[in-house]
Design an enzyme around this catalytic site. Sequence first.
Site, PDB file in Angstrom:
ATOM      1  N   ASP A  11       0.837  -1.204   0.000  1.00  0.00           N
ATOM      2  CA  ASP A  11       0.000   0.000   0.000  1.00  0.00           C
ATOM      3  C   ASP A  11       0.871   1.252   0.000  1.00  0.00           C
ATOM      4  O   ASP A  11       1.988   1.238   0.516  1.00  0.00           O
ATOM      5  CB  ASP A  11      -0.903  -0.037   1.246  1.00  0.00           C
ATOM      6  CG  ASP A  11      -2.049   0.955   1.153  1.00  0.00           C
ATOM      7  OD1 ASP A  11      -2.279   1.512   0.059  1.00  0.00           O
ATOM      8  OD2 ASP A  11      -2.716   1.182   2.188  1.00  0.00           O
ATOM      9  N   HIS A  28       3.017   3.521  -8.971  1.00  0.00           N
ATOM     10  CA  HIS A  28       2.804   2.112  -9.333  1.00  0.00           C
ATOM     11  C   HIS A  28       4.031   1.557 -10.063  1.00  0.00           C
ATOM     12  O   HIS A  28       4.382   0.393  -9.894  1.00  0.00           O
ATOM     13  CB  HIS A  28       1.544   1.964 -10.187  1.00  0.00           C
ATOM     14  CG  HIS A  28       0.274   2.300  -9.451  1.00  0.00           C
ATOM     15  ND1 HIS A  28       0.019   1.841  -8.178  1.00  0.00           N
ATOM     16  CD2 HIS A  28      -0.813   3.044  -9.800  1.00  0.00           C
ATOM     17  CE1 HIS A  28      -1.164   2.278  -7.778  1.00  0.00           C
ATOM     18  NE2 HIS A  28      -1.692   3.027  -8.748  1.00  0.00           N
ATOM     19  N   LEU A 122      10.813 -20.661  -4.429  1.00  0.00           N
ATOM     20  CA  LEU A 122       9.742 -19.803  -3.886  1.00  0.00           C
ATOM     21  C   LEU A 122       8.447 -19.945  -4.682  1.00  0.00           C
ATOM     22  O   LEU A 122       8.472 -19.947  -5.911  1.00  0.00           O
ATOM     23  CB  LEU A 122      10.228 -18.345  -3.982  1.00  0.00           C
ATOM     24  CG  LEU A 122       9.206 -17.254  -3.628  1.00  0.00           C
ATOM     25  CD1 LEU A 122       8.975 -17.212  -2.126  1.00  0.00           C
ATOM     26  CD2 LEU A 122       9.686 -15.891  -4.114  1.00  0.00           C
TER      27      LEU A 122
HETATM   28  C1  FPP Z   1      -1.672   0.308  -3.328  1.00  0.00           C
HETATM   29  O1  FPP Z   1      -1.266   1.629  -3.481  1.00  0.00           O
HETATM   30  C2  FPP Z   1      -1.235  -0.542  -4.395  1.00  0.00           C
HETATM   31  C3  FPP Z   1      -2.044  -1.086  -5.350  1.00  0.00           C
HETATM   32  C4  FPP Z   1      -3.488  -0.836  -5.428  1.00  0.00           C
HETATM   33  C5  FPP Z   1      -1.525  -1.951  -6.388  1.00  0.00           C
HETATM   34  C6  FPP Z   1      -0.236  -2.645  -6.121  1.00  0.00           C
HETATM   35  C7  FPP Z   1       0.460  -2.691  -7.399  1.00  0.00           C
HETATM   36  C8  FPP Z   1       1.795  -2.661  -7.613  1.00  0.00           C
HETATM   37  C9  FPP Z   1       2.778  -2.731  -6.536  1.00  0.00           C
HETATM   38  C10 FPP Z   1       2.337  -2.568  -8.992  1.00  0.00           C
HETATM   39  C11 FPP Z   1       1.884  -3.595  -9.983  1.00  0.00           C
HETATM   40  C12 FPP Z   1       1.957  -4.974  -9.494  1.00  0.00           C
HETATM   41  C13 FPP Z   1       2.601  -6.013 -10.045  1.00  0.00           C
HETATM   42  C14 FPP Z   1       2.377  -7.342  -9.441  1.00  0.00           C
HETATM   43  C15 FPP Z   1       3.509  -5.933 -11.178  1.00  0.00           C
HETATM   44  P1  FPP Z   1      -2.376   2.752  -3.520  1.00  0.00           P
HETATM   45  O2  FPP Z   1      -2.520   3.181  -4.929  1.00  0.00           O
HETATM   46  O3  FPP Z   1      -3.634   2.274  -2.878  1.00  0.00           O
HETATM   47  O4  FPP Z   1      -1.699   3.845  -2.649  1.00  0.00           O
HETATM   48  P2  FPP Z   1      -2.429   5.015  -1.810  1.00  0.00           P
HETATM   49  O5  FPP Z   1      -3.176   4.356  -0.695  1.00  0.00           O
HETATM   50  O6  FPP Z   1      -1.276   5.816  -1.336  1.00  0.00           O
HETATM   51  O7  FPP Z   1      -3.314   5.740  -2.780  1.00  0.00           O
END
Ligand code: FPP
Length: 236
Positions: A11, A28, A122
């Site tokens: 997150d 991202h 893994l």
């Molecule tokens: C949360 O940050 C993260 C996500 C909703 C997506 C997680 C995705 C990645 C790490 C990148 C793509 C994944 C892969 C597997 C290649 P948020 O956007 O909710 O952050 P915020 O709470 O600060 O808005």
Amino acid sequence: MAPAHVAIIMDGNGRWAQSRKRPRLFGHIRGTKRVREIVQYAGELGIKYLTLYAFSEENWGRPTQEVSVLMKLLEKYLVRERATLMKNNVRLFSIGDRSKLPDGPRRALEKTMSLTSHNTGLQLTFALSYGSRQEIVRAINKLRETKQGVISEDELAQALDTSEMPDPDLIIRTSGEHRLSNFLLWQGAYSEFYVTETLWPDFTKEELDLALNNYSQRERRFGLTSQQVSSEANVQ
Ligand code: FPP
């Protein structure tokens, strides 16, 4: 003892980007880089299962453009990382309703899963279009097709997407929120929980070391008393 199964709620990508006055997409992208590093490091540490919450069922409700960026990043990752996953003996797996994914990422996911299916290092699991409540309901409906009467805990566990893996020992959440957000509700019944203020794009190997170190100091009692746990440990 080291955890066999570590699950991470990644997150804070959006906040990381916003604090740098950059679009959320930037967070991202950096978050994907961390996924690469942490997967590699978890393998080196001998962790058997790493489960990453990459896209929740609820995330479909985000602005279309953000959903599309996340899907493209996922597809790119799944194609580009194939050789590395093979080299590192990583088996890719997924949980969640992958029929909802657009064709591109779904095909890339299926191809990478099948290519890596015989790897023995893994097990990397992406939770994609995943929601724990939805998973439980799907499992119950699946069981109802073949079974009448009372459903046992074991039967339900076997009908979940996670039937082939142990429950997570440790669930890590980045960015300081103390919530499960519909992640592994059943499987996390006795997981240890670790929350760090660090945002996912800043979650380095050293941050994983801190979480593992903190976990190693916990006493897991599974509802028993401290005394019972230590006498059981002596028997083993
Ligand atoms: C949360 O940050 C993260 C996500 C909703 C997506 C997680 C995705 C990645 C790490 C990148 C793509 C994944 C892969 C597997 C290649 P948020 O956007 O909710 O952050 P915020 O709470 O600060 O808005």
